[in-house]
Scaffold this active site. Structure first.
Site, PDB file in Angstrom:
ATOM      1  NE  ARG A   8      -3.527 -11.290  -2.733  1.00 18.33           N
ATOM      2  CZ  ARG A   8      -4.778 -10.944  -2.489  1.00 18.33           C
ATOM      3  NH1 ARG A   8      -5.616 -11.813  -1.952  1.00 18.33           N
ATOM      4  NH2 ARG A   8      -5.220  -9.740  -2.794  1.00 18.33           N
ATOM      5  CD  GLU A  68      -3.019  -8.851  -5.682  1.00 13.66           C
ATOM      6  OE1 GLU A  68      -2.618  -9.357  -4.629  1.00 13.66           O
ATOM      7  OE2 GLU A  68      -3.460  -7.693  -5.758  1.00 13.66           O
ATOM      8  CD  GLU A 121      -3.559  -1.277   2.495  1.00 20.10           C
ATOM      9  OE1 GLU A 121      -3.303  -2.175   1.671  1.00 20.10           O
ATOM     10  OE2 GLU A 121      -4.695  -1.108   2.998  1.00 20.10           O
ATOM     11  CG  ASP A 140       0.331   0.113  -3.361  1.00 16.02           C
ATOM     12  OD1 ASP A 140       0.694  -0.422  -4.424  1.00 16.02           O
ATOM     13  OD2 ASP A 140      -0.653  -0.279  -2.710  1.00 16.02           O
TER      14      ASP A 140
END
Length: 562
Positions: free
Chosen positions: A187, A183, A455, A286
């Site tokens: 980010r 993350e 998504e 993913d």
């Protein structure tokens, strides 16, 4: 209005300083005092250019800046927009510009709430008007939102945000401190790199280097950091950034021979070996599959391209199903392990059809393979959309669980082809929404929450870009209106629970709502050529990074073999 991406004759993003040389003027064309005057004029012009660039940037001149991308990298030069795509007329685009303005207004509402109530903390709690810290307490929403501010033309807000962080100090990671590597990479680091690529502001590059320096010390095996660290390596010239992430890729390339491109979602950090037997394209896996393709898109990595095709074809053959006869025949992607197939689809998995559409558009594929990838992209995106349209609130649940086992899509496709291709291909029917839950072939997972996720709208964006079919814009706007109506609060927008019954607010606004969800809505309604696919690649947090080619000096310095 901040300038959009524009191509210029030269670009430090696609060639190193060692490859560029200043333009040579033939002073022998002039003589005597004229030669001296021309020389002084040239020197004066150079001084004006170099000293004036910050001023021009502040004035937001529309012609672009020297750090804008100039040429399409060699590996992407074969891409052309399909002739079947009809571009919107000026009148049609003006209609969608109004919807783009609605998205910008929604973003400003969320941004104002965060800056006025929650900053410098990570995220806003939009119901109570409070704050939360889940991502190091470094102000993640601000860094995640920088490029969105730029792309939406919010120049005052962007300048203010950069001014706020110009003296920002990221804390060193303590031995007992947990920092979410993935993350923080996508980010913070991704947000800073993208904002730098768009604006050219050196403050942002220096901060990105700070984050990279901190993260590299705690580096662990992961396949979802290559875009960010490889681009950082190109910008800084630091081999360490490239070596660490490429070493992980080699582990996965070697493992792929035994798994046919499908990877379990748990690995031993100490050995780099797989652990467990759960295979999914949803949470935990993913962006790993996503970055195989996007490494090639960004810099022409042929090994990553090969791995993407191996993995995506195996996903198509093994993980994509259609609901059986007597149902709507919806296409879905699921997960599996040694013992069973789950026959469920996560909202997180709805990134996959967008990835398929991007690959089908940019890769040189055989016609039959391209057709299959395009069909899978379309069918899966429709199911992700219908999961919104089915619900009473118009918002999709975090997960849908099929009421019974489906049929492998490739098996149904084979039978359809053997039968002479009569009617539409399996999974391509686009049946109507069912507001009555008893008619659906699935049940909402528990708890039935919508977490402001991006998504589905991400894949709808790619379907619009690769087909030009306005139905995808219309479906996207339908979802945007549901979000605007159902999740808006006094301070921002909130995740919700109970999407098909009694809706309740959860009092959280993830930073990705500003970085991804609203950005993809904005780009869906923007002109179709903004941030073209052969010039920009979006990381898994929707931060656009420029595509480029490694220079010969960089290949030698980083020991790059593509």
């Amino acid at each position: 209005m901040l300038p959009r991406y524009q191509a210029l004759p030269t670009s430090p993003l696609s060639s190193s300083a060692t490859e560029k040389s200043p333009k040579k003027y033939n002073l022998s064309l002039f003589s005597g005092r004229w030669a001296t005057r021309w020389l002084f004029a040239a020197l004066a012009a150079a001084v004006v250019v170099f000293l004036g660039l910050p001023i021009l940037r502040d004035l937001n001149w529309e012609w672009g800046f020297p750090w804008s991308q100039s040429t399409v990298p060699l590996h992407l030069q074969g891409y052309t927009r399909p002739s079947s795509i009809r571009l919107p007329t000026e009148e049609e685009q003006a209609f969608w510009d109004l919807r783009k303005d609605e998205v910008r207004d929604a973003f400003q509402h969320a941004w104002t709430g965060y800056r006025s109530v929650a900053f410098p903390n990570d995220e806003l709690t939009p119901v109570m008007g409070g704050k939360s810290n889940k991502f190091n307490g470094w102000g993640v929403t601000l860094f995640d939102s920088l490029d969105t501010l730029w792309m939406m033309g919010l120049e005052d807000e962007f300048s203010s945000a950069v001014e706020t962080v110009k003296d920002w100090k990221f804390e060193e990671i303590k031995p007992d401190q947990f920092v979410p590597f993935f993350e923080t990479t996508i980010r913070y680091l991704g947000g800073l790199l993208s904002a730098y690529a768009l604006s050219g502001n050196e403050i942002l590059l220096n901060l990105a280097d700070d984050v990279g320096r901190i993260l590299i010390k705690a580096f662990n095996e992961a396949t979802s950091c290559q875009l960010e660290f490889k681009y950082l390596a190109k910008l800084t010239g630091k081999r360490e950034y490239y070596d660490k992430v490429q070493a992980v890729m080699e582990i996965f390339y070697n493992a792929s021979n035994a798994t046919n491109g499908l990877f379990v979602d748990q690995w031993f950090g100490s050995t780099g070996l797989p652990s467990g037997n759960h295979i999914t394209v949803g949470g935990g896996s993913d962006s790993g599959y996503e970055y195989f393709l996007k490494q090639w898109v960004m810099s022409g990595d042929e090994k990553a391209r090969t791995q993407y095709l191996t993995s995506i074809n195996s996903i198509i053959d093994n993980l994509i199903y259609v609901t059986p006869n007597g149902t709507r025949g919806l296409m879905y992607v699921t997960d599996t392990d040694t013992y069973m197939t789950a026959h469920r689809q996560e909202h997180l998995s709805c990134f996959l059809p967008g990835l398929l559409a991007l690959g089908a558009a940019l890769l040189d594929l055989p016609p039959d393979v391209r057709e299959k990838h395009e069909w899978a992209a379309s069918g899966l995106t429709y199911t992700c959309y219908i999961a919104y349209a089915d619900q009473q609130s118009g918002l999709a649940p975090e997960e849908i669980r099929m009421n019974g086992p489906g049929v492998k899509w490739v098996d149904e496709l084979r039978r359809w082809e053997q039968g002479g291709r009569q009617g539409k291909a399996p999974g391509m029917g686009e049946p109507p929404a069912y507001k009555n839950w008893e008619l659906r072939e699935y049940a909402n997972g528990w708890p039935s929450v919508y977490l402001l996720r991006p998504e589905t709208i991400e894949s709808i964006f790619y379907m619009w870009r690769t087909t030009g079919d306005v139905k995808w814009r219309e479906r996207g706007y339908e979802i945007f209106r549901a979000i605007s109506t159902r999740t808006r609060t006094k301070f921002g927008f909130s995740s919700v629970v109970g999407v098909d019954k009694r809706l309740r607010l959860l009092d959280e606004m993830p930073s990705y709502f500003l970085a991804e969800t609203l950005k993809y809505f904005y780009l869906l309604f923007d002109e179709i050529d903004t941030y073209p696919m052969d010039r920009w690649v979006f990381n898994t947090e929707a931060h656009p990074l420029p595509t480029f080619s490694w220079t010969s000096d960089e290949r030698e310095a980083f020991n790059i073999t593509l």
